[in-house]
Design a protein around this motif. Sequence first.
Motif, PDB file in Angstrom:
ATOM      1  N   ASP A 184     -33.896   0.827 -32.912  1.00 53.18           N
ATOM      2  CA  ASP A 184     -35.298   1.047 -32.574  1.00 53.18           C
ATOM      3  C   ASP A 184     -35.935  -0.260 -32.089  1.00 53.18           C
ATOM      4  O   ASP A 184     -35.482  -1.347 -32.452  1.00 53.18           O
ATOM      5  N   PRO A 185     -37.003  -0.164 -31.287  1.00 57.26           N
ATOM      6  CA  PRO A 185     -37.688  -1.395 -30.857  1.00 57.26           C
ATOM      7  C   PRO A 185     -38.234  -2.157 -32.067  1.00 57.26           C
ATOM      8  O   PRO A 185     -38.635  -1.550 -33.057  1.00 57.26           O
ATOM      9  N   CYS A 209     -41.288  -2.674 -24.458  1.00 60.22           N
ATOM     10  CA  CYS A 209     -40.528  -2.645 -25.709  1.00 60.22           C
ATOM     11  C   CYS A 209     -39.618  -3.863 -25.830  1.00 60.22           C
ATOM     12  O   CYS A 209     -39.034  -4.304 -24.844  1.00 60.22           O
ATOM     13  N   LEU A 210     -39.503  -4.361 -27.043  1.00 61.32           N
ATOM     14  CA  LEU A 210     -38.610  -5.464 -27.355  1.00 61.32           C
ATOM     15  C   LEU A 210     -37.600  -4.973 -28.380  1.00 61.32           C
ATOM     16  O   LEU A 210     -37.983  -4.420 -29.421  1.00 61.32           O
ATOM     17  N   TYR A 211     -36.333  -5.135 -28.064  1.00 61.11           N
ATOM     18  CA  TYR A 211     -35.260  -4.727 -28.967  1.00 61.11           C
ATOM     19  C   TYR A 211     -34.505  -5.954 -29.446  1.00 61.11           C
ATOM     20  O   TYR A 211     -34.350  -6.928 -28.704  1.00 61.11           O
ATOM     21  N   LYS A 212     -34.010  -5.891 -30.676  1.00 60.10           N
ATOM     22  CA  LYS A 212     -33.153  -6.958 -31.177  1.00 60.10           C
ATOM     23  C   LYS A 212     -31.722  -6.599 -30.793  1.00 60.10           C
ATOM     24  O   LYS A 212     -31.216  -5.537 -31.152  1.00 60.10           O
ATOM     25  N   GLN A 213     -31.093  -7.461 -30.040  1.00 61.26           N
ATOM     26  CA  GLN A 213     -29.740  -7.230 -29.561  1.00 61.26           C
ATOM     27  C   GLN A 213     -28.765  -7.938 -30.491  1.00 61.26           C
ATOM     28  O   GLN A 213     -28.752  -9.157 -30.575  1.00 61.26           O
ATOM     29  N   GLU A 214     -27.942  -7.149 -31.186  1.00 59.19           N
ATOM     30  CA  GLU A 214     -27.007  -7.727 -32.151  1.00 59.19           C
ATOM     31  C   GLU A 214     -25.743  -8.267 -31.484  1.00 59.19           C
ATOM     32  O   GLU A 214     -25.151  -9.223 -31.966  1.00 59.19           O
ATOM     33  N   THR A 243     -34.303   5.019 -24.104  1.00 60.18           N
ATOM     34  CA  THR A 243     -33.655   5.485 -25.334  1.00 60.18           C
ATOM     35  C   THR A 243     -32.156   5.655 -25.116  1.00 60.18           C
ATOM     36  O   THR A 243     -31.359   5.346 -25.998  1.00 60.18           O
ATOM     37  N   GLY A 244     -31.757   6.130 -23.932  1.00 54.15           N
ATOM     38  CA  GLY A 244     -30.335   6.245 -23.616  1.00 54.15           C
ATOM     39  C   GLY A 244     -29.667   4.884 -23.534  1.00 54.15           C
ATOM     40  O   GLY A 244     -28.565   4.683 -24.063  1.00 54.15           O
ATOM     41  N   PHE A 245     -30.326   3.921 -22.882  1.00 54.89           N
ATOM     42  CA  PHE A 245     -29.787   2.567 -22.768  1.00 54.89           C
ATOM     43  C   PHE A 245     -29.660   1.941 -24.160  1.00 54.89           C
ATOM     44  O   PHE A 245     -28.627   1.363 -24.493  1.00 54.89           O
ATOM     45  N   ALA A 246     -30.696   2.082 -24.969  1.00 51.35           N
ATOM     46  CA  ALA A 246     -30.671   1.512 -26.321  1.00 51.35           C
ATOM     47  C   ALA A 246     -29.551   2.136 -27.146  1.00 51.35           C
ATOM     48  O   ALA A 246     -28.861   1.434 -27.899  1.00 51.35           O
ATOM     49  N   SER A 247     -29.341   3.426 -26.989  1.00 46.55           N
ATOM     50  CA  SER A 247     -28.268   4.111 -27.712  1.00 46.55           C
ATOM     51  C   SER A 247     -26.893   3.636 -27.234  1.00 46.55           C
ATOM     52  O   SER A 247     -26.010   3.350 -28.044  1.00 46.55           O
ATOM     53  N   ASN A 248     -26.711   3.537 -25.916  1.00 45.41           N
ATOM     54  CA  ASN A 248     -25.417   3.105 -25.352  1.00 45.41           C
ATOM     55  C   ASN A 248     -25.012   1.714 -25.806  1.00 45.41           C
ATOM     56  O   ASN A 248     -23.828   1.415 -25.912  1.00 45.41           O
ATOM     57  N   TYR A 249     -25.994   0.850 -26.035  1.00 45.93           N
ATOM     58  CA  TYR A 249     -25.701  -0.538 -26.379  1.00 45.93           C
ATOM     59  C   TYR A 249     -26.104  -0.882 -27.810  1.00 45.93           C
ATOM     60  O   TYR A 249     -26.273  -2.056 -28.143  1.00 45.93           O
TER      61      TYR A 249
END
Length: 100
Positions: free
Chosen positions: A84-85, A46-51, A74-80
Amino acid sequence: MAMWQSFLMGLWVNMVNMDIETGYELAPYTPATPVPGCGLHRFILCLYKQEEYIDTTDPSLYDSNFMQLGFSITGFASNYSLGDPVACNFYVSKYPERED
């Protein structure tokens, strides 16, 4: 019914222009290595855009976040606040069967 768990294969943050060399490695890459007799393994990249910048010196970032087995993306993505990917890749792999 088969049981499954997620497994963290690698994690990088704070990359510039999708250049992994500019990012910070939180968890080193572990190649896909299914063991004999365990069937197909499913892999999702998965690739996420980090704002926002993630402070990699913050000790709370490392509090059991990077246990490879059972890691929650999903927990890591939510914490930071990653959302969505923006892209994903999926593949399956299994240990090669012996041919006698």
